[in-house]
Design a protein around this motif. Sequence first.
Motif, PDB file in Angstrom:
ATOM      1  N   GLY A 100      42.891 -35.778 -37.274  1.00 19.73           N
ATOM      2  CA  GLY A 100      42.928 -36.966 -38.121  1.00 19.73           C
ATOM      3  C   GLY A 100      42.781 -36.620 -39.584  1.00 19.73           C
ATOM      4  O   GLY A 100      42.500 -35.476 -39.940  1.00 19.73           O
ATOM      5  N   GLY A 101      42.960 -37.637 -40.419  1.00 20.98           N
ATOM      6  CA  GLY A 101      42.861 -37.453 -41.859  1.00 20.98           C
ATOM      7  C   GLY A 101      41.419 -37.470 -42.337  1.00 20.98           C
ATOM      8  O   GLY A 101      40.472 -37.498 -41.541  1.00 20.98           O
ATOM      9  N   ILE A 102      41.277 -37.521 -43.631  1.00 22.85           N
ATOM     10  CA  ILE A 102      39.965 -37.371 -44.274  1.00 22.85           C
ATOM     11  C   ILE A 102      38.985 -38.457 -43.839  1.00 22.85           C
ATOM     12  O   ILE A 102      37.804 -38.177 -43.609  1.00 22.85           O
ATOM     13  N   MET A 103      39.461 -39.696 -43.644  1.00 23.70           N
ATOM     14  CA  MET A 103      38.547 -40.781 -43.302  1.00 23.70           C
ATOM     15  C   MET A 103      38.106 -40.674 -41.839  1.00 23.70           C
ATOM     16  O   MET A 103      36.933 -40.859 -41.526  1.00 23.70           O
ATOM     17  N   ALA A 104      39.055 -40.394 -40.941  1.00 24.43           N
ATOM     18  CA  ALA A 104      38.708 -40.242 -39.525  1.00 24.43           C
ATOM     19  C   ALA A 104      37.709 -39.100 -39.349  1.00 24.43           C
ATOM     20  O   ALA A 104      36.718 -39.222 -38.610  1.00 24.43           O
ATOM     21  N   ASN A 105      37.950 -38.007 -40.043  1.00 27.18           N
ATOM     22  CA  ASN A 105      37.033 -36.862 -39.959  1.00 27.18           C
ATOM     23  C   ASN A 105      35.642 -37.214 -40.476  1.00 27.18           C
ATOM     24  O   ASN A 105      34.633 -36.813 -39.891  1.00 27.18           O
ATOM     25  N   SER A 106      35.596 -37.977 -41.586  1.00 23.53           N
ATOM     26  CA  SER A 106      34.292 -38.301 -42.195  1.00 23.53           C
ATOM     27  C   SER A 106      33.486 -39.257 -41.332  1.00 23.53           C
ATOM     28  O   SER A 106      32.263 -39.173 -41.303  1.00 23.53           O
ATOM     29  N   THR A 107      34.181 -40.188 -40.657  1.00 23.74           N
ATOM     30  CA  THR A 107      33.458 -41.247 -39.938  1.00 23.74           C
ATOM     31  C   THR A 107      33.215 -40.920 -38.457  1.00 23.74           C
ATOM     32  O   THR A 107      32.396 -41.569 -37.832  1.00 23.74           O
ATOM     33  N   HIS A 108      33.932 -39.942 -37.907  1.00 22.44           N
ATOM     34  CA  HIS A 108      33.770 -39.604 -36.485  1.00 22.44           C
ATOM     35  C   HIS A 108      33.538 -38.104 -36.258  1.00 22.44           C
ATOM     36  O   HIS A 108      34.204 -37.475 -35.423  1.00 22.44           O
ATOM     37  N   PRO A 109      32.554 -37.519 -36.979  1.00 19.51           N
ATOM     38  CA  PRO A 109      32.342 -36.068 -36.829  1.00 19.51           C
ATOM     39  C   PRO A 109      31.958 -35.658 -35.409  1.00 19.51           C
ATOM     40  O   PRO A 109      32.291 -34.556 -34.982  1.00 19.51           O
ATOM     41  N   VAL A 110      31.293 -36.556 -34.677  1.00 26.66           N
ATOM     42  CA  VAL A 110      30.868 -36.185 -33.308  1.00 26.66           C
ATOM     43  C   VAL A 110      32.091 -35.902 -32.443  1.00 26.66           C
ATOM     44  O   VAL A 110      32.175 -34.870 -31.762  1.00 26.66           O
TER      45      VAL A 110
END
Length: 252
Positions: free
Chosen positions: A8-18
């Motif tokens: 995923g992009g930057i936002m998906a990575n930031s909000t779903h690190p688990v």
Amino acid sequence: MLAAAKVGGIMANSTHPVQFLEDNLRIQLSVVAGAHAAGVERLLFLGSSCIYPRLAPQPIPESALFTGALEPTNEAYALAKIAGIVQTRSYRRQYGASYISAMPTNLYGPGDNFDLETSHVLPALIRRFHEARRDGSSAVTLWGSGSPRREFLHVDDLAAACLLLLERYDGDDPVNIGCGSDLAISELAEIVRNVTGFRGAIQWDTTKPDGTPRKLLDVSRLTALGFAPRIALRDGIAQTYAWWLERRTAPL
Ligand SMILES: NC(=O)C1=CN([C@@H]2O[C@H](COP(=O)(O)OP(=O)(O)OC[C@H]3O[C@@H](n4cnc5c(N)ncnc54)[C@H](OP(=O)(O)O)[C@@H]3O)[C@@H](O)[C@H]2O)C=CC1
Ligand SMILES: C[C@H]1O[C@H](OP(=O)(O)OP(=O)(O)OC[C@H]2O[C@@H](n3cnc4c(=O)[nH]c(N)nc43)[C@H](O)[C@@H]2O)[C@@H](O)[C@@H](O)C1=O
């Protein structure tokens, strides 16, 4: 070739690190171990350019791995990918398996994810500019400052590079896969605006993260093996835009 991953992009990575950490670790553990148990002789693991330190020297050589702190917006994904590199080469070292790993730069092309919350920048820009033109909007708002620099490779060029590596490379170190040049996100936005025919303004939402300031891979190892990308960025964007227009179901 192990391409399956939580991506995923930057936002998906930031909000779903688990999920980016755990899904990727699970996929890699099962597939690489399963491949070895099944007697698979040759395997290519796909990592990512985000395995390198946030402030790595540019262009980034493969030797930059483990030399500094990671970019916080994708630390979980990067750590999972680093574990994949170590896993792959551990099978080489312990069992003599011909398993290799490659680190692609930012990819794009037909089949990409165009969801505005989870996608990477290029499909998001295509969709944002297209919808702004369709709706007669006077401006498009993009994330961050527009100053970060990224390198983009068409997915068909990635596929060619992977085949080449499987044919000609059998070493311990990962190999970078990129096109060798980068541009600012603001420059990318101008190209996409032009391709989509949007004539309005571009605004920047600086409350959204920029991510790594620059990510240009040193591709000399891959180039020495005979790789040269074939698809110029503007042509690839036009082709991807045409693909998306043809396949999307919502009214244009
Ligand atoms: N896109 C990019 O810019 C970059 C990508 N990469 C790497 O390249 C590879 C391909 O990426 P990309 O094509 O963009 O990603 P996509 O998300 O398009 O494809 C990933 C694939 O993995 C599958 N997958 C995801 N989770 C699971 C799971 N738990 N079990 C089985 N399959 C799963 C997906 O299946 P389904 O569709 O059914 O969900 C999908 O087919 C990945 O390894 C990625 O990390 C590296 C650098 C940059
Ligand atoms: C491939 C790579 O991809 C990710 O890292 P990234 O390159 O930072 O990701 P990105 O493509 O989402 O953004 C690139 C730049 O573009 C800017 N930007 C502007 N406007 C939009 C926009 O509308 N959407 C998005 N997504 N970004 C935007 C955004 O703010 C950033 O500055 C990680 O998953 C990482 O783990 C990884 O491997």
